[in-house]
Structures are given as C-alpha cells and as structure tokens.
Design a protein around this motif. Structure first.
Motif, PDB file in Angstrom:
ATOM      1  N   GLY A  98       0.809  -1.214   0.000  1.00 55.55           N
ATOM      2  CA  GLY A  98       0.000   0.000   0.000  1.00 55.55           C
ATOM      3  C   GLY A  98       0.841   1.261   0.000  1.00 55.55           C
ATOM      4  N   GLN A  99       1.878   1.310   0.825  1.00 54.58           N
ATOM      5  CA  GLN A  99       2.738   2.484   0.881  1.00 54.58           C
ATOM      6  C   GLN A  99       3.471   2.682  -0.442  1.00 54.58           C
ATOM      7  OE1 GLN A  99       2.825   4.621   3.595  1.00 54.58           O
ATOM      8  NE2 GLN A  99       3.853   5.922   2.086  1.00 54.58           N
ATOM      9  N   SER A 100       3.897   1.596  -1.068  1.00 53.76           N
ATOM     10  CA  SER A 100       4.598   1.699  -2.350  1.00 53.76           C
ATOM     11  C   SER A 100       3.672   2.237  -3.432  1.00 53.76           C
ATOM     12  CB  SER A 100       5.147   0.326  -2.754  1.00 53.76           C
ATOM     13  OG  SER A 100       6.073  -0.161  -1.799  1.00 53.76           O
ATOM     14  N   VAL A 101       2.409   1.780  -3.424  1.00 55.90           N
ATOM     15  CA  VAL A 101       1.435   2.279  -4.408  1.00 55.90           C
ATOM     16  C   VAL A 101       1.160   3.764  -4.170  1.00 55.90           C
ATOM     17  CG1 VAL A 101      -0.946   2.095  -5.211  1.00 55.90           C
ATOM     18  CG2 VAL A 101       0.395   0.025  -4.800  1.00 55.90           C
ATOM     19  N   ALA A 117       1.936   9.596  -5.602  1.00 59.62           N
ATOM     20  CA  ALA A 117       2.408  10.919  -5.207  1.00 59.62           C
ATOM     21  C   ALA A 117       3.609  11.367  -6.039  1.00 59.62           C
ATOM     22  CB  ALA A 117       2.772  10.922  -3.726  1.00 59.62           C
ATOM     23  N   SER A 118       4.623  10.495  -6.146  1.00 58.88           N
ATOM     24  CA  SER A 118       5.825  10.873  -6.901  1.00 58.88           C
ATOM     25  C   SER A 118       5.514  10.989  -8.381  1.00 58.88           C
ATOM     26  CB  SER A 118       6.937   9.848  -6.669  1.00 58.88           C
ATOM     27  OG  SER A 118       6.556   8.576  -7.164  1.00 58.88           O
ATOM     28  N   ALA A 128       7.282  -7.520  -8.197  1.00 60.04           N
ATOM     29  CA  ALA A 128       6.562  -8.297  -9.209  1.00 60.04           C
ATOM     30  C   ALA A 128       5.455  -7.508  -9.877  1.00 60.04           C
ATOM     31  CB  ALA A 128       5.985  -9.563  -8.578  1.00 60.04           C
ATOM     32  N   LEU A 129       4.949  -6.466  -9.205  1.00 59.25           N
ATOM     33  CA  LEU A 129       3.851  -5.695  -9.769  1.00 59.25           C
ATOM     34  C   LEU A 129       4.333  -4.849 -10.942  1.00 59.25           C
ATOM     35  CD1 LEU A 129       2.036  -4.452  -6.537  1.00 59.25           C
ATOM     36  CD2 LEU A 129       1.144  -6.074  -8.217  1.00 59.25           C
ATOM     37  N   PRO A 130       3.445  -4.561 -11.892  1.00 59.07           N
ATOM     38  CA  PRO A 130       3.818  -3.655 -12.986  1.00 59.07           C
ATOM     39  C   PRO A 130       4.195  -2.286 -12.440  1.00 59.07           C
ATOM     40  CG  PRO A 130       1.756  -4.808 -13.488  1.00 59.07           C
ATOM     41  CD  PRO A 130       2.082  -5.115 -12.057  1.00 59.07           C
ATOM     42  N   SER A 131       5.088  -1.611 -13.138  1.00 62.19           N
ATOM     43  CA  SER A 131       5.536  -0.297 -12.672  1.00 62.19           C
ATOM     44  C   SER A 131       4.411   0.714 -12.630  1.00 62.19           C
ATOM     45  CB  SER A 131       6.657   0.220 -13.586  1.00 62.19           C
ATOM     46  OG  SER A 131       6.198   0.317 -14.928  1.00 62.19           O
ATOM     47  N   SER A 132       3.303   0.453 -13.342  1.00 59.47           N
ATOM     48  CA  SER A 132       2.170   1.367 -13.296  1.00 59.47           C
ATOM     49  C   SER A 132       1.493   1.349 -11.921  1.00 59.47           C
ATOM     50  CB  SER A 132       1.142   1.012 -14.375  1.00 59.47           C
ATOM     51  OG  SER A 132       0.709  -0.328 -14.239  1.00 59.47           O
ATOM     52  N   PHE A 133       1.696   0.252 -11.167  1.00 63.12           N
ATOM     53  CA  PHE A 133       1.159   0.170  -9.811  1.00 63.12           C
ATOM     54  C   PHE A 133       2.168   0.712  -8.795  1.00 63.12           C
ATOM     55  CE2 PHE A 133      -1.559  -2.904 -11.901  1.00 63.12           C
ATOM     56  CZ  PHE A 133      -2.791  -2.704 -11.290  1.00 63.12           C
ATOM     57  N   ASP A 168       6.585   1.542  -8.571  1.00 62.84           N
ATOM     58  CA  ASP A 168       7.877   1.477  -9.253  1.00 62.84           C
ATOM     59  C   ASP A 168       9.060   1.481  -8.290  1.00 62.84           C
ATOM     60  OD1 ASP A 168       7.542   4.023  -8.360  1.00 62.84           O
ATOM     61  OD2 ASP A 168       7.955   5.025 -10.271  1.00 62.84           O
ATOM     62  N   LYS A 169       8.785   1.588  -7.001  1.00 60.95           N
ATOM     63  CA  LYS A 169       9.863   1.488  -6.017  1.00 60.95           C
ATOM     64  C   LYS A 169       9.286   0.961  -4.710  1.00 60.95           C
ATOM     65  CE  LYS A 169       9.574   6.252  -4.296  1.00 60.95           C
ATOM     66  NZ  LYS A 169      10.326   7.502  -4.055  1.00 60.95           N
ATOM     67  N   ILE A 170      10.170   0.394  -3.905  1.00 53.09           N
ATOM     68  CA  ILE A 170       9.742  -0.237  -2.650  1.00 53.09           C
ATOM     69  C   ILE A 170       9.774   0.794  -1.531  1.00 53.09           C
ATOM     70  CG2 ILE A 170      10.292  -2.020  -0.964  1.00 53.09           C
ATOM     71  CD1 ILE A 170      11.692  -3.492  -3.378  1.00 53.09           C
TER      72      ILE A 170
END
Length: 844
Positions: free
Chosen positions: A515-518, A523-524, A796-801, A803-805
């Motif tokens: 959730g935080q990564s999404v 935001a970014s 594993a998720l697409p970068s559209s979801f 892109d960083k941990i």
C-alpha cells in the motif's frame, strides 16, 4: 476397556475444562463465521448481479449488437454503436415482429438531489433510453417524454424526489433542467437495479445528451411461426460485417462472463480471510489440546493401566474434538449469518451496493460444520497421538509429561514447507500470470512460508527470547528473568503460540508495504508528471467531453490545457489500455520524459522505454493496433518515453489517430495551467463559476488530487486491515488461552515462588512479561516475513502500480509495539488469578 466408557470420560473432560476451552471455541466460532459470511454474501451478491444481467434480455428472442473486437477488461459499455441503417435493415427483415433499439451509459449522466447536490457516485449511475417493451415498468407517474426523465423508485424514496418537479441533470453536453415524470422498477423475473441509480430518458433526448448517435444493441422478437434460429440465419445475410446476432441464452452467458469477476471477487476475497482465520485457529487448537493432554497425563496413564489401548485413547480425544467442533461450528454459522447482514449494511452505506437475499443454504451449513469440525479434529490429532504414546509407568510417576524435545523431523518438515513456499513466491515474483494471479501466489506463498517458519521457530526462539529478556531482566528483576526462562522451558509450545500471531502480522506488514509503495507511486508520479497547476479527474471513472477542455482554455484565468484518455485497445493482439493524448500540447503541461514531435513516417505511436526494451522495438518499427470497434491500423514507433506516471499502459497515440478510427472524443483527465499573474483566489473564483455551469467538472490542485487518490487507497487498505485485524485478534485469544493453561500447569511452581517471598504484583508481572515476550517474538518474525514478501510483491507488480519499494517502518514498529501491549492485556486475567490465589491452594 469399552470405547463407550472412554467417550463418556471425554465428555466429562469437556465439561470440566469448559472455561479453558472457551477461547479455543471462540477462535473456531470466528473462523466458521468468516467462512459462512463469505458464502452467504457471495451467493447473495452473485444472485443480484447475475439476476440483473439475465433481466436485460427477458422476453427477447434475439439480440443484435456490435461485435466485440476483444473482451472488455472491466465491466465496460461497448463503445461501438449500431446505426440507423442497420436498425432499418433488421426491421425490414421478414420474420421480425419487433426490433427495439437500446442505448445506455454508466456514470456520465448524474441527477441533482432535492438538496441541490449531485447524486453521489458510490456504485453506478446508469441512464437508459426508454423502451416501451423493455423490462422496466412505470410504477408511478408516466414514461418520459422530451424534457423528462424517470428514476428507480428506491433512489426516489431514499432521497425524497417528487414527481412533477424539475431537477438539473448533468450530461456530457451540459446541464439540463428536466422534469421527473415517473418512478420505475423491474417487472417480475426481469432483474433488479443492483444498487444503481437508474434513470431513463426519451431515446432521442439521451442521444442528444450524450452527443452521439447509434444504439448499444437491438432487442428483436420473432413473428409467429418463425424460430429464433431461422430468423438469425436470415439476419446474418442482411446485416453488415461487425455485427453479432445472439440468442437470449448466448447473450446472458456473455453478460455472465463480464460480471462474474465482480461477483466472485468479493466472495473469494472474504473467503481468503476465512481460510486465514482457520489457519491461525489451528495453531490455537493444537496448543490447547497439547497442554490439556499434558495436564491429563496421570489420568491417561491410569486408563492405559486398566486396559485402554493407544488407539482408544486417540479415539477418545478425537471424539472430544468432534463435539467441540460441532458446538463451535453451529454457533459460528449463526454468527456468520449475522456478520453477513452487518457487512451488507456497511457496503450499502459506503458504496451503494444493494441488499441481497442473505440466507443459509444446506451447502453453507454443511460446509461450516465440515470446516469447523474438521479443523478441530485435525489440530488435535498430533497431541492425541503424543499422549497415547506415553509409557504407562512414566505417566503414573510423572503426573505431568515433561516437555518433549523438538525433533529433527519437525525441522526437516519446516524446511521442506518453507522451500515450497519460496517456490510459490518465486512464481509470483516472476510474474507467472496476471497481476491478480501474481498477488495471489505471493500471498499464498507467504502463508506457506509462515507455516514452515512456525515449524522452525524453536531453533531461534530461545536465543531470541534470551536477547529480548536481557534488558527485561535488568529493569524488571526476577519476574523478567523468570518470564524469559519460562519461554525457553517449552520452546515448541511457545513457538506455536507465537506462530499464529506471526502469520497475521506477516500479512498485515505485506499489505502495508504494498500500500505504501502504491501511494508513493501516485504521489511521486503526479509530482514528476504534471507540470500544470490544476487537474480535472474523476475517481469514479466517468469521462468528460473534450469540449470541456476547450471551454476551460477560453477562460481568461487559464493559460493552457491538455487532455488525456485511457482506452482499451489491442497491440499486436495483446489486450491492454493505451494512453491517448494531444501530443502537440504535452510538453508544457505533462512530462512524459520523451519527445512527441509528429514524424513523417505514417501513423505514429510512442512506447515506454521498458516496453521497447522488452519487445525489442526501435524507432521505425511497426506495431498493429486493434480498436474497440474492430478497426485496425499499422503504426510506426516514433519514439520512446521514460515517465508514464500520468498515463496507462505502455503505448501512447495521438488523439487525431484515435478520433479518426473510433470517432470517440471523450477524455479522462484535463490538465490546466493557470495564467501567470492570476492569484490562487482569483483562479478559484473563476473555477467555481465554471463548475456551477458544468456540474460534472471539479477542478482541483495537483496536491489535492494526490490526497484524494491517497485517501482512496487508504480506504481500501483500511477494509483489508480490519479483516486481517480480526485474524490477529484470534491470535491474541490464543496467547491468552496458552498463558492461562500454562499458568494452571505451573500452579505448584507459582505457589512455591509465592511461599518463598514472591509478591502478588511480581507474579502478575512475570506472567505478563512472558506473554509480552511471546508476542514480540511472533511480531518480529511476522513483520520480517511481511516486509520480505511485500518487497517481492512490489518488485513483481507492474511499474504502473508501484515502481519502487517503500517500507512504512514507523507503522510496522507501532504494530510490533502494540503486539507487546496486546500480549500483556491478553495475559491480564490469568496473571490476576494466579496472583490472587493463596500459595497453599496453588501448591495443592
């Protein structure tokens, strides 16, 4: 010894230990309740959704609709249309008794409430063209003429609409004042509103309001003596290419395929939490029976001495588990029915979903009994086998069985289970399937690995508890030291107790990391993608006419605007979304990190750097695009771009190309740059006036847009974490149960400690510290697993979801600390009882 005698003794044991078994029963009750609610709610909503779909074709022999170029990714209205020429051809075909055109749209038209606000878009706002022969019936008032509309009677009653009163209706072509002419409902066996706000317009007025012509489908009835198959064969020779002719059964099957992901998603999601709660409860039941068997060692030894065989001992324990499982399952089924009604009311209040028919079916009852009873019997099997294997003389002499050393078999099993879990996680991390499959594999893998680590926990429980216990012993003295030693005395039991909490914390931590990564991606992405100051974007998915962008651009306070659309297409036969943009306007308002100059190499398409690398594409290469209306075109790669935060999919095409092949001019996002020198208050005043004239439009700052998206993600994660929190609650019930039984088991020891001077408050602290250490151990291991698998999920998720941990360390630290506090609270009652009981009573 007769088996019946052992059974009676087992039932007496249940009665004698009813208080100690209470928390165990409660954990089974919650598990069965989750399972029951999942099936009851899932079945109820499935009936509503499928009933709505089947009601669309009641009384219709054939359905004529534009051919689907590819299956919709979501429950989308096919944007292709049947024109008036095709309608005339169908009506003139011999054997056709009636051909009625149908047009409808979701969320693009919204009525004003009597209060003056727009109807909130919680679930769906659907507008249909009135059809005299359709499934809708007027229950009060009259059908709509030009300048009028009808409303479903549930929405009208809930919001106090009045027939004959004029209300503003926002449409893609502007706001219209229309009079409510009547209230509608589906006829018998003709479907349900399924929680929608359902309006109807005069068909021509709906076309005008939408700014388009054509129809979604034609409902055809055969003339007397003509079969549906005969008429279909005749129509297929007359209608143009790109038209499907379906029987009622085929049409309903297509609708069922479209809505089934939505219908099944809720059921399987809740069912997943039910399975997790069953998994956690199994730890508790196993621990409880292990300790009860230990406390009954002398009794079992006496039974063995008078002739009871090991098989009879195991059968007696199994019978106890069956009785407990049945009692807890029956209660759990009742609680599950109540829970399903409570969740249904919550969903209706929060999202507008309808009230489904919630009832227990024989299958649900049988499933609840099987799950609850089977889980209890399974979890008690190992303690029963261990108890039946104790030598008779050892049992009679010892009185209580000493703790069994952890065997190599347990460690080997733990290693193998962990390896299986790692393989499952590896498949998910490698992207073996869709995004949903990836997440499912990661979650399942995390649970399997958690089980394997739970078996391995005794390896590191003692050194870790000693590490945690050292500062405790320094600041808490003897109670802290004894608490740490108590954990080490029976590492298997302590590890199993901590294991249930570990699983819950692992999944909560995993969700927090994802959730935080999404959220950080949103935001970014917005911060780097949008150069403009303001944005028009709707969280509910309805689109805006491109004319709105042009109208905003004409305002004195606006320097420039540009618009984006996210539409389904097929690229080289792969179904995906593409970004549609005015490429000549992008540079000043949206930063895609690429060059979008129109080349002279044919029809251009731009590709993300990642996709170009993966597919081996370079400038000048050809790709084939299939549009939703069946048209196809060959595009040439004109360039690549690196930042797709503002778009969807991996391909971007110019709006002129999209409009040429589809005729579609709606947009999803409008980005606005304010005129230099215009103050924020002056710009806001201008936007307020524009919004008043265009009620669908809501202009907000980029920061507010990010906050809205962040709130939406938090709301979704909140629901997930509430359900997981209930699973964690079961874990703490297990800790309370284990501490209570362990305190009873060590009653003589505690009595001796009190006899030699330990004060009641020190006894309470010792027991509470023990629970806190067990909770901290489970929380630390669980959080570590959750962070590890959350990291794998983000990768594993697409970068559209994402892109960083992003690891929310502060939130996870708070969870670990709260786990220790909750452990102390869970041990409060057994600690109070032990401290309150006189030393001599404990020794006896």
């Amino acid at each position: 010894m007769k088996t019946s005698t052992l059974t009676k003794l087992g039932l007496k044991q249940i009665k004698a230990n009813r208080k100690r078994l209470g928390l165990t029963l409660f954990s089974v009750v919650l598990s069965v309740a989750f399972m029951t609610a999942a099936f009851v709610l899932g079945g109820g909503y499935s009936a509503v959704i499928y009933g709505w779909g089947e009601g669309q074709s009641v009384g219709v022999d054939l359905i004529v609709e534009p051919e689907l170029a590819f299956q919709a990714l979501n429950f989308e209205v096919n944007p292709a249309r049947i024109d008036d020429e095709t309608l005339a051809l169908v009506r003139d075909t011999p054997g056709v008794a009636d051909a009625r055109p149908t047009l409808w749209t979701d969320n693009r038209i919204r009525p004003e409430l009597p209060s003056g606000d727009l109807v909130p878009n919680r679930f769906a706002t659907t507008t249909q063209g009135w059809d005299d022969g359709g499934p809708l019936e007027v229950v009060e008032g009259s059908a709509p003429a030009r300048g009028q509309f009808t409303l479903d009677h549930e929405t009208a009653a809930d919001n106090r609409y009045s027939i004959g009163t004029a209300y503003d209706i926002t449409t893609p072509t502007g706001t219209r004042s229309m009079v409510l002419s009547g209230l509608t409902d589906f006829g018998d066996d003709a479907g349900t509103t399924a929680g929608q706000v359902l309006m109807t317009f005069d068909l021509v007025e709906l076309q005008d309001a939408m700014g388009e012509r054509g129809y979604v489908r034609l409902d055809v009835n055969t003339a007397s003596g003509v079969s549906a198959d005969e008429l279909r064969a005749s129509l297929e020779t007359r209608v143009p290419d790109g038209i499907d002719i379906l029987t009622q059964a085929e049409f309903q099957e297509r609708l069922r395929a479209q809505v089934s992901p939505f219908a099944n998603g809720f059921r399987y999601g809740l069912l997943g939490f039910a399975v997790l709660s069953v998994f956690v409860s199994a730890f508790i039941i196993h621990n409880t029976f292990t300790m009860l068997m230990s406390q009954r060692t002398r009794e079992i030894g006496l039974l063995r001495a008078v002739g009871a065989s090991p098989a009879q001992i195991r059968s007696s324990v199994r019978n106890e588990a069956v009785v407990l499982g049945i009692i807890a399952s029956v209660v759990g089924i009742g609680v599950g029915l109540f829970l399903s009604h409570a969740l249904s009311a919550l969903l209706r209040a929060s999202s507008g979903l309808p009230d489904p028919d919630l009832s227990l079916t024989p299958l649900v009852i049988a499933g609840g009994l099987a799950v609850g009873t089977g889980m209890t019997v399974f979890a008690s099997a190992v303690p029963a086998r261990q108890a039946s294997g104790i030598p008779v003389m050892a049992a009679l002499v010892a009185g209580f069985a000493t703790s069994r050393p952890t065997t190599n078999k347990r460690f080997i099993a733990g290693a193998l289970v962990s390896l299986v879990g790692v393989v499952v996680v590896g498949l998910g991390a490698a992207g073996a399937g869709s995004t949903q499959v990836t997440l499912l594999l990661l979650v399942v893998g995390a649970v399997i690995v958690s089980l394997g680590i739970a078996l391995l926990n005794p390896l590191w429980l003692e050194p870790l508890s000693n590490l945690l216990g050292k500062p405790l012993a320094r600041f808490a003295g003897v109670p802290g030291k004894l608490a740490s030693q108590n954990i080490s005395r029976n590492t298997r039991r302590s590890a199993t107790t901590a294991g249930s909490l570990m699983v819950g914390l692992a999944l909560v931590s995993l969700v927090l990391v994802v959730g935080q990564s999404v959220k950080d991606r949103v935001a970014s992405g917005a911060a780097t993608a949008y150069i403009g100051d303001y944005i028009v974007a709707n969280q509910y998915g309805y689109t805006y006419p491109i004319a709105a962008s042009e109208a905003l651009r004409q305002l004195d306070q606006v320097a420039a605007t540009t618009s984006l659309s996210f539409d389904p297409a097929s690229i080289n036969e792969k179904r995906q979304y593409v970004t549609v943009a005015d490429t000549d306007e992008l540079g000043g308002l949206i930063d895609f990190a690429g060059s979008f100059e129109m080349p002279s190499i044919g029809i251009p398409v731009w590709v993300t750097d990642t996709e170009a690398s993966a597919q081996g594409l370079s400038v000048g290469d050809q790709v084939t695009i299939g549009f939703f209306n069946g048209a196809q075109a060959s595009l040439r790669v004109a360039g690549t771009f690196g930042n797709n935060s503002a778009g969807q999919g991996s391909y971007l095409i110019d709006r002129s190309t999209w409009v040429e092949y589809t005729g579609q001019t709606s947009v999803d996002v409008i980005v606005i740059q304010s005129e230099p020198g215009v103050t924020a208050s002056g710009f806001r005043s201008a936007m307020d006036r524009f919004e008043e004239a265009n009620a669908q439009i809501r202009v907000e700052s980029i920061e507010a847009y990010v906050q809205t998206a962040d709130d939406s993600i938090n709301q979704s994660l909140g629901v997930v974490n509430i359900l997981m929190g209930l699973t964690v609650l079961i874990s703490f019930l297990g800790i309370a149960n284990t501490i209570a039984l362990a305190t009873f088991e060590r009653s003589k020891e505690i009595g001796l400690l009190k006899a030699v001077g330990m004060k009641p408050r020190q006894v309470r602290r010792m027991i509470r510290y023990e629970a806190a250490l067990i909770s901290l151990f489970g929380a630390f291991i669980g959080a570590a697993i959750g962070v590890a698998f959350g990291t794998a999920a983000v990768a594993a998720l697409p970068s559209s979801f994402a892109d960083k941990i992003s690891v929310p360390a502060d939130q996870i630290a708070v969870l670990v600390a709260l786990s220790a506090v909750a452990g102390v609270l869970a041990a409060a009652l057994p600690a109070w009882r032990a401290a309150r009981t006189p030393a001599l009573d404990l020794i006896r």
